[in-house]
Design a protein around this motif. Structure first.
Motif, short mmCIF file in Angstrom:
data_model
loop_
_atom_site.label_atom_id
_atom_site.label_comp_id
_atom_site.label_asym_id
_atom_site.label_seq_id
_atom_site.Cartn_x
_atom_site.Cartn_y
_atom_site.Cartn_z
N LYS A 44 1.21 6.74 -6.82
CA LYS A 44 0.16 7.72 -7.12
C LYS A 44 0.68 9.14 -6.92
CE LYS A 44 -3.89 4.85 -6.19
NZ LYS A 44 -5.06 4.66 -5.32
N ARG A 45 1.51 9.34 -5.86
CA ARG A 45 2.08 10.67 -5.61
C ARG A 45 3.00 11.10 -6.76
NH1 ARG A 45 1.44 15.57 -3.52
NH2 ARG A 45 3.41 16.50 -2.82
N LYS B 153 0.82 -1.21 0.00
CA LYS B 153 0.00 0.00 0.00
C LYS B 153 0.85 1.25 0.00
CE LYS B 153 -4.27 -1.72 2.07
NZ LYS B 153 -5.20 -1.61 3.22
N GLU B 154 1.96 1.23 0.77
CA GLU B 154 2.86 2.38 0.79
C GLU B 154 3.45 2.61 -0.60
OE1 GLU B 154 4.42 2.16 5.45
OE2 GLU B 154 5.68 1.43 3.81
N LYS C 219 2.14 14.93 -13.37
CA LYS C 219 1.06 15.67 -14.02
C LYS C 219 1.22 17.17 -13.77
CE LYS C 219 -3.97 16.17 -14.10
NZ LYS C 219 -5.23 15.78 -13.45
N GLU C 220 1.52 17.54 -12.51
CA GLU C 220 1.74 18.95 -12.18
C GLU C 220 2.92 19.52 -12.95
OE1 GLU C 220 -0.08 20.01 -7.85
OE2 GLU C 220 2.05 19.54 -7.95
N LEU C 221 4.00 18.68 -13.09
CA LEU C 221 5.18 19.13 -13.82
C LEU C 221 4.85 19.40 -15.29
CD1 LEU C 221 8.23 19.64 -13.86
CD2 LEU C 221 8.56 17.18 -14.28
#
Length: 661
Positions: A481-482, A474-475, A488-490
């Protein structure tokens, strides 16, 4: 915790009347004789935990109506057992130590039903699938047409779209699988229908029905074709089933394929309108799925639901399988299918098997080296589920050992107890011997309890390892995902930088033209309102000979035009047509008004320029045209006055001539 149980029995068929007795916290209360609809009102008001009866089919044609009308959370229990295996009510009462009065009294039967249910005797009736239909649609009739009616219809379709999105987000946050069908209309939605794969109890509190407004939300559980009966207390034995890989193709027609761990086809089936319970039942009869596979990415909600039902791993291909790839997989299997649904299901299962085949071959080779072939399939299933080979072998051996111990116990019990059971039928004095046997069995149970505790401790240790592994996975998933989010932001930041770079180059060129004196800077106003004029005056000021560029002049009035005339601006350039009052006021004050089709404006955000020569030429041309229009207007006015004088003079001459005669 105290529970309320209502027992009912039929008094008469025509008209339908019921004897009603309730059990609460050890006390029996006789409520009297009820009609069907009064019984429904009573149950809705009291909201009992259980409604108990000896045979639900005594309700006849009222059965479905009764099931739909009772409150959510109230169980219907048939105390005599499931259909085909029912026991007489009075035999059950005697078996469980319940005293019976008049056997022909309906109130006595209702009381016995309530007491048996309180002891956990009977089968709960499950009338609904673990599926719920949620329909979002228009709440009111739209009436006849017209412009305002069209606007109202578009508003309702937007409201429906917003409500569908809200429900979709709620289900995703609650991690509840679902499928959604929509009908688009007017850039919104005319309706949306969710098929949610969960029980109505789990959905309660998340989504509420709506009536009486512009939007209506209806929630309806899916009824089973045939009722399912589940024991209240007893546990049924779990028979060993073959470990299988299942491929599933959901839709109106459902396709199901099952393979064993050697890639052999065990089942291939398709049927229209299969409910979830029918799918689960079909798969259970074939074997126990350890992998549930789909041929599309992302996985449909129904496939996720079936995977969770069996606690099986979900296989989703990296990309949805193409038809050519599916046909190639079936060609390798050398099998023909009846329809596309069977093909898709089989392709999904075989794709999952090919992904696991290297691991399965490795396990089989290791088992042959170790001389372990008897439980090879069970060990393979455990390895697929996440155990390493050593853990899987140990777990299977412990399971076999536990079975041997239980078998020995059962054999010993049957040998020792049988003679005493036979003697009990013949002689009453064998009670003392049975009590001694009971003590011996208690000792065996105590010994077995110690063994079970030891096994549970070992299982707890294995569970802890698995839990740590799941946490690590999960980690990793959260980190991935992060990373995706930051990437995407980049990308978005790079696009913004690229646009700003282009704007900067253009701005530099414009500034260079201004410095050379070949361009005139413009003061930009987005909306021609008092607020933006005041802001411009505070920041840069509006001075004589300034040229203003207006993007949207629609909000301007005569007072704003007079204010600009007082400032003696050189000209005003507008992207859109000026209001007539503003245009005429500026024209009267000899302030040229130019449009973008008359002069080219180069603009970057709040900075804009025009070519100096082009501006001077356009201003000169505009003023000249206005002057010509003014002269033309004056000529026309003079000619009008001359004509009026001529007509008036003619009238006077005619009048004078008439007087002389």
């Amino acid at each position: 915790m105290p529970i309320l149980i209502v027992g009912i029995d039929i008094i008469s068929e025509e008209p339908k009347r019921f004897a009603v007795v309730s059990w609460f916290n050890g006390k029996i209360i006789k409520h009297g004789e009820f009609t069907f609809y009064r019984l429904l009102r009573f149950i809705r008001a009291k909201k009992p935990d259980i409604v108990a009866m000896d045979n639900i089919h005594e309700l006849g044609e009222y059965l479905r109506k009764f099931i739909r009308a009772i409150p959510q959370g109230t169980k219907i229990v048939q105390v005599t057992g499931r259909p085909g295996e029912q026991k007489p009510l009075w035999s059950l009462a005697k078996e469980h130590g319940i005293r019976v009065g008049d056997k022909f009294n309906p109130y006595e039967e209702a009381k016995v039903c309530a007491l048996l249910a309180a002891k956990g005797v009977g089968y709960e009736v499950l009338p609904f699938e673990d599926e719920v239909i949620i329909k979002v649609s228009r709440g009111r009739s739209q009436g006849k047409g017209g412009w305002s009616q069209d606007r109202y219809r578009r508003r309702v379709h937007n409201l429906i779209q917003n409500k569908v999105r809200e429900i979709e987000e709620t289900l995703k946050r609650a991690d509840i699988p679902f499928d959604l069908e929509i009908k688009e209309k007017d850039q919104g939605l005319e309706r949306g229908e969710f098929r949610v794969y969960t029980s109505r109890e789990e959905l309660a509190g998340l989504i509420k029905p709506m009536k009486g407004g512009d939007v209506e939300i209806r929630i309806r559980p899916v009824e089973r074709k045939t009722f399912e009966f589940v024991p209240l207390k007893s546990e049924s034995a779990i028979r060993e089933r073959k470990s299988i890989i299942v491929g599933l193709d959901p839709g109106i027609t459902v396709g199901i394929a099952a393979l064993d761990l050697n890639g052999e086809i065990l089942a291939l089936y398709s049927e229209r309108n299969m409910a979830v319970s029918d799918i689960v039942r079909f798969i259970s009869e074939v074997g126990h799925p350890i992998i549930v596979a789909t041929d599309v990415n992302p996985a449909p909600g129904l496939v996720e639901k079936i995977s969770r039902s069996f606690k099986a791993m979900l296989f989703v291909p990296r990309e949805s399988l193409k038809v050519e790839e599916k046909n190639e997989l079936l060609k390798n299997l050398g099998i023909s299918v009846e329809d596309d649904h069977q093909r898709d299901a089989l392709a999904a299962a075989y794709k999952a098997y090919l992904r696991l085949k290297p691991k399965l071959d490795h396990v089989e080779a290791k088992l042959r080296e170790m001389g372990i072939t008897k439980k090879g399939e069970e060990i393979k299933a455990l390895v697929i589920q996440g155990y390493n080979l050593g853990e899987a072998i140990l777990k299977v051996k412990e399971k076999e050992k536990s079975k041997e111990i239980k078998t020995a116990e059962v054999t010993e019990t049957s040998v020792d107890v049988t003679p005493y059971i036979e003697k009990i039928k013949e002689l009453e004095n064998t009670i003392n011997l049975l009590e001694k046997e009971n003590q011996e069995l208690r000792a065996v149970i105590e010994e077995q309890r110690k063994i079970i505790e030891g096994l549970e401790n070992r299982l707890a240790a294995y569970d802890e390892r698995i839990r740590e592994k799941i946490i690590r996975e999960k980690e990793m998933e959260i980190r991935e995902k992060r990373i995706e989010y930051l990437e995407k932001e980049l990308r978005e930041a790079r696009l913004i930088i690229e646009k700003l770079s282009k704007d900067l180059v253009l701005t530099k060129r414009m500034h260079l033209l201004e410095l050379k004196g070949t361009a005139v800077p413009l003061k930009v106003i987005e909306n021609l309102t008092w607020k933006e004029i005041e802001e411009l005056e505070r920041s840069a000021g509006i001075k004589k000979e300034d040229v203003l560029y207006v993007v949207n002049p629609s909000g301007a009035g005569k007072s704003i035009a007079e204010h600009l005339a007082e400032k003696r601006i050189k000209a005003l350039i507008s992207a859109k047509t000026l209001p007539n009052l503003v245009y005429e006021t500026l024209k009267e004050n000899k302030i040229p008004v130019l449009y973008e089709d008359e002069i080219e404006v180069k603009r970057v955000d709040d900075f804009a320029i025009v070519d100096r020569k082009e501006l001077e030429g356009a201003i000169e041309e505009k003023l000249k045209r206005w002057e010509e229009e003014e002269k033309e207007r004056e000529v026309q006015e003079f000619l009008r006055l001359v004509e009026e004088y001529r007509l008036e003079r003619i009238k006077e001459l005619k009048k004078k001539a008439e007087e002389e005669h």
